[in-house]
Design a protein around this motif. Structure first.
Motif, PDB file in Angstrom:
ATOM      1  N   LEU A 141       0.830  -1.200   0.000  1.00 32.62           N
ATOM      2  CA  LEU A 141       0.000   0.000   0.000  1.00 32.62           C
ATOM      3  C   LEU A 141       0.866   1.252   0.000  1.00 32.62           C
ATOM      4  N   LEU A 142       1.857   1.312   0.863  1.00 33.66           N
ATOM      5  CA  LEU A 142       2.711   2.493   0.933  1.00 33.66           C
ATOM      6  C   LEU A 142       3.444   2.726  -0.379  1.00 33.66           C
ATOM      7  N   ARG A 143       3.922   1.649  -0.983  1.00 32.52           N
ATOM      8  CA  ARG A 143       4.635   1.804  -2.257  1.00 32.52           C
ATOM      9  C   ARG A 143       3.695   2.317  -3.331  1.00 32.52           C
ATOM     10  N   SER A 144       2.445   1.882  -3.322  1.00 34.56           N
ATOM     11  CA  SER A 144       1.497   2.332  -4.338  1.00 34.56           C
ATOM     12  C   SER A 144       1.112   3.792  -4.134  1.00 34.56           C
ATOM     13  N   LEU A 145       1.164   4.265  -2.888  1.00 34.50           N
ATOM     14  CA  LEU A 145       0.771   5.636  -2.583  1.00 34.50           C
ATOM     15  C   LEU A 145       1.892   6.646  -2.759  1.00 34.50           C
ATOM     16  N   SER A 146       3.125   6.218  -2.566  1.00 32.06           N
ATOM     17  CA  SER A 146       4.225   7.164  -2.417  1.00 32.06           C
ATOM     18  C   SER A 146       4.524   7.963  -3.680  1.00 32.06           C
ATOM     19  N   GLY A 147       3.971   7.555  -4.835  1.00 28.85           N
ATOM     20  CA  GLY A 147       4.145   8.366  -6.032  1.00 28.85           C
ATOM     21  C   GLY A 147       3.264   9.598  -6.023  1.00 28.85           C
ATOM     22  N   ASP A 148       2.153   9.537  -5.293  1.00 32.29           N
ATOM     23  CA  ASP A 148       1.193  10.639  -5.258  1.00 32.29           C
ATOM     24  C   ASP A 148       1.128  11.345  -3.912  1.00 32.29           C
ATOM     25  N   VAL A 149       1.492  10.624  -2.842  1.00 28.49           N
ATOM     26  CA  VAL A 149       1.374  11.160  -1.485  1.00 28.49           C
ATOM     27  C   VAL A 149       2.728  11.076  -0.801  1.00 28.49           C
ATOM     28  N   GLY A 150       3.167  12.179  -0.205  1.00 27.41           N
ATOM     29  CA  GLY A 150       4.375  12.131   0.601  1.00 27.41           C
ATOM     30  C   GLY A 150       4.072  11.429   1.911  1.00 27.41           C
ATOM     31  N   ILE A 151       4.924  10.477   2.315  1.00 27.10           N
ATOM     32  CA  ILE A 151       4.675   9.677   3.511  1.00 27.10           C
ATOM     33  C   ILE A 151       5.867   9.782   4.456  1.00 27.10           C
ATOM     34  N   LEU A 152       5.585  10.138   5.710  1.00 30.52           N
ATOM     35  CA  LEU A 152       6.600  10.128   6.766  1.00 30.52           C
ATOM     36  C   LEU A 152       6.118   9.154   7.834  1.00 30.52           C
ATOM     37  N   MET A 153       6.876   8.084   8.032  1.00 24.68           N
ATOM     38  CA  MET A 153       6.450   6.998   8.913  1.00 24.68           C
ATOM     39  C   MET A 153       7.503   6.721   9.972  1.00 24.68           C
ATOM     40  N   SER A 154       7.124   6.865  11.245  1.00 24.65           N
ATOM     41  CA  SER A 154       8.045   6.543  12.322  1.00 24.65           C
ATOM     42  C   SER A 154       7.929   5.073  12.682  1.00 24.65           C
ATOM     43  N   THR A 155       9.015   4.514  13.188  1.00 23.10           N
ATOM     44  CA  THR A 155       9.014   3.119  13.593  1.00 23.10           C
ATOM     45  C   THR A 155      10.132   2.873  14.584  1.00 23.10           C
ATOM     46  N   HIS A 156       9.943   1.863  15.439  1.00 21.35           N
ATOM     47  CA  HIS A 156      11.010   1.398  16.316  1.00 21.35           C
ATOM     48  C   HIS A 156      11.746   0.217  15.691  1.00 21.35           C
ATOM     49  N   ASP A 157      11.148  -0.388  14.693  1.00 21.86           N
ATOM     50  CA  ASP A 157      11.724  -1.555  14.036  1.00 21.86           C
ATOM     51  C   ASP A 157      12.643  -1.078  12.919  1.00 21.86           C
ATOM     52  N   VAL A 158      13.943  -1.201  13.128  1.00 20.01           N
ATOM     53  CA  VAL A 158      14.910  -0.665  12.183  1.00 20.01           C
ATOM     54  C   VAL A 158      14.744  -1.262  10.793  1.00 20.01           C
ATOM     55  N   ALA A 159      14.371  -2.525  10.732  1.00 19.34           N
ATOM     56  CA  ALA A 159      14.234  -3.189   9.436  1.00 19.34           C
ATOM     57  C   ALA A 159      12.898  -2.906   8.779  1.00 19.34           C
ATOM     58  N   ASP A 160      12.005  -2.198   9.465  1.00 19.55           N
ATOM     59  CA  ASP A 160      10.639  -1.997   8.987  1.00 19.55           C
ATOM     60  C   ASP A 160      10.616  -1.059   7.783  1.00 19.55           C
ATOM     61  N   LEU A 161      10.661  -1.629   6.600  1.00 19.28           N
ATOM     62  CA  LEU A 161      10.594  -0.901   5.340  1.00 19.28           C
ATOM     63  C   LEU A 161      11.844  -0.105   5.007  1.00 19.28           C
ATOM     64  N   ALA A 162      12.842  -0.118   5.865  1.00 19.11           N
ATOM     65  CA  ALA A 162      13.979   0.779   5.644  1.00 19.11           C
ATOM     66  C   ALA A 162      14.616   0.571   4.278  1.00 19.11           C
ATOM     67  N   GLU A 163      14.675  -0.676   3.827  1.00 19.00           N
ATOM     68  CA  GLU A 163      15.331  -0.943   2.554  1.00 19.00           C
ATOM     69  C   GLU A 163      14.383  -0.766   1.371  1.00 19.00           C
ATOM     70  N   GLU A 164      13.111  -0.478   1.639  1.00 18.75           N
ATOM     71  CA  GLU A 164      12.153  -0.215   0.566  1.00 18.75           C
ATOM     72  C   GLU A 164      11.798   1.266   0.484  1.00 18.75           C
ATOM     73  N   ALA A 165      12.278   2.048   1.441  1.00 15.20           N
ATOM     74  CA  ALA A 165      11.934   3.465   1.492  1.00 15.20           C
ATOM     75  C   ALA A 165      12.763   4.269   0.494  1.00 15.20           C
ATOM     76  N   ASP A 166      12.247   5.449   0.142  1.00 18.97           N
ATOM     77  CA  ASP A 166      13.011   6.369  -0.698  1.00 18.97           C
ATOM     78  C   ASP A 166      14.041   7.125   0.129  1.00 18.97           C
ATOM     79  N   HIS A 167      13.665   7.463   1.373  1.00 17.34           N
ATOM     80  CA  HIS A 167      14.532   8.251   2.243  1.00 17.34           C
ATOM     81  C   HIS A 167      14.466   7.701   3.665  1.00 17.34           C
ATOM     82  N   VAL A 168      15.518   7.968   4.420  1.00 13.23           N
ATOM     83  CA  VAL A 168      15.569   7.608   5.838  1.00 13.23           C
ATOM     84  C   VAL A 168      16.063   8.824   6.619  1.00 13.23           C
ATOM     85  N   THR A 169      15.354   9.138   7.703  1.00 19.33           N
ATOM     86  CA  THR A 169      15.792  10.184   8.627  1.00 19.33           C
ATOM     87  C   THR A 169      15.972   9.554   9.994  1.00 19.33           C
TER      88      THR A 169
END
Length: 246
Positions: free
Chosen positions: A174-202
Motif C-alpha cells: 500500500l505504501l509503495r502504491s501511494l508514495s508516487g502521489d502522497v508524501g509519507i513520513l512513517m516513524s518506527t522502532h523496528d529498524v528493518a521496517d521498510l527501511a530498505e524499501e523506502a526512498d529516504h531515511v531520517t
C-alpha cells in the motif's frame, strides 16, 4: 511540495528541556522512514507536522501554507500510535466520519470510506463494528481514515505495530502504491521496517537529525561485511554509536 520546519522549539512544560530546539527539517517526497530510540522526538515531530501540537517558536508550513490554517490540515493527515474504535460505529462509518471532519460532504465521505478500506485490505470488514476489529485491523482502519480525504502528506506513527507478517506485506504494498502521489513520513522502532524499501531515511536522536537522505546513503553507514538483510540494523547502530562517542 512538502512540510518544512523552520527553527522550531517545542517543550511539554515551561520548565522542562525542549524536545526539539531550534529544529529545522524538510520532509522529503516519496516514502520516508523516521528512525530513532524512545525519547528521540519522533512522535513530537509528527504531532507538530500534523498541527495537533504547535511549536513555542518557529514555523511549520506546507508549500507556504502555515500549519495553523484549515487549508494546511486539508493537505496533511496523521495516524497516531493508538487508534481507538468509536462506540457503536462500523469501520466504514468511522472512516466516513473522519472524512466529514476533514470537510467532505456526507455522500463523498461515505463512498471514499469504502474505497479507503479496500486500499488497506479491509473492505470485507466495512460493516463490522470497529470495536470488534483486531489490533492490526484497527491500525489499518486508522490508515484508511487518514487517506479518506485524499491528502497530500500522510504522517504515520508506528503503524505496523501489532500487524502479522501478511498484514505487514499488504501495508508495504500500500505504501509503495501511494508514495508516487502522497508524501509519507512513517516513524518506527523496528529498524528493518521498510527501511530498505523506502526512498529516504531520517534518523532522529535527542531531538536532532543525525542523518537524512536517500536509503542508499543511510545503508552506506553499515560496516563492511554486514550480512545481507542486516544492513539497516547495522547502519542504524553505527550512526548511534558514532554520535554517542562524540
Amino acid at each position: 511540495m512538502s512540510i518544512t520546519f523552520q527553527d522550531c522549539t517545542y517543550r511539554y512544560g515551561r520548565k522542562l528541556r525542549p524536545v526539539l530546539d531550534d529544529f529545522s527539517y524538510r520532509v522529503p517526497g516519496g516514502l520516508t522512514i523516521l528512525l530513532g530510540p524512545n525519547g528521540a522526538g519522533k512522535s513530537t515531530l509528527l504531532k507538530l507536522a500534523a498541527s495537533v501540537s504547535r511549536p513555542q517558536a518557529g514555523r511549520i508550513d506546507f508549500d507556504g501554507i502555515g500549519s495553523r490554517s484549515r487549508a494546511y490540515r486539508r493537505h496533511v493527515s496523521w495516524m497516531p500510535q493508538n487508534v481507538a474504535a468509536m462506540a457503536g460505529l462500523t469501520a466504514r462509518e468511522q472512516v466516513a466520519y473522519s472524512g466529514w471532519l476533514k470537510g467532505m460532504n456526507r455522500a463523498d465521505a461515505w463512498q471514499r470510506a469504502l474505497d479507503s478500506l479496500a486500499l488497506v485490505d479491509l473492505r470485507e470488514h466495512a460493516d463490522d463494528k470497529a470495536s470488534t476489529l483486531s489490533g492490526g485491523q484497527l491500525r489499518r482502519m486508522g490508515v484508511a481514515s487518514a487517506l479518506v480525504h485524499e491528502c497530500r502528506v500522510l504522517l504515520l506513527d508506528e503503524p505496523t505495530a501489532g500487524m502479522d507478517p501478511r498484514q505487514r506485506r499488504v501495508f508495504r504494498d500500500l505504501l509503495r502504491s501511494l508514495s508516487g502521489d502522497v508524501g509519507i513520513l512513517m516513524s518506527t522502532h523496528d529498524v528493518a521496517d521498510l527501511a530498505e524499501e523506502a526512498d529516504h531515511v531520517t534518523v532522529l536522536y535527542g531531538g536532532k537529525v543525525l542523518q537524512t537522505g536517500s536509503t542508499e546513503a543511510f545503508l552506506a553507514h553499515a560496516p563492511g561485511g554486514t550480512a545481507q538483510g542486516r544492513a539497516a540494523e547495522a547502519a542504524y547502530t553505527a550512526l548511534l554509536t558514532e554520535y554517542e562517542a562524540g
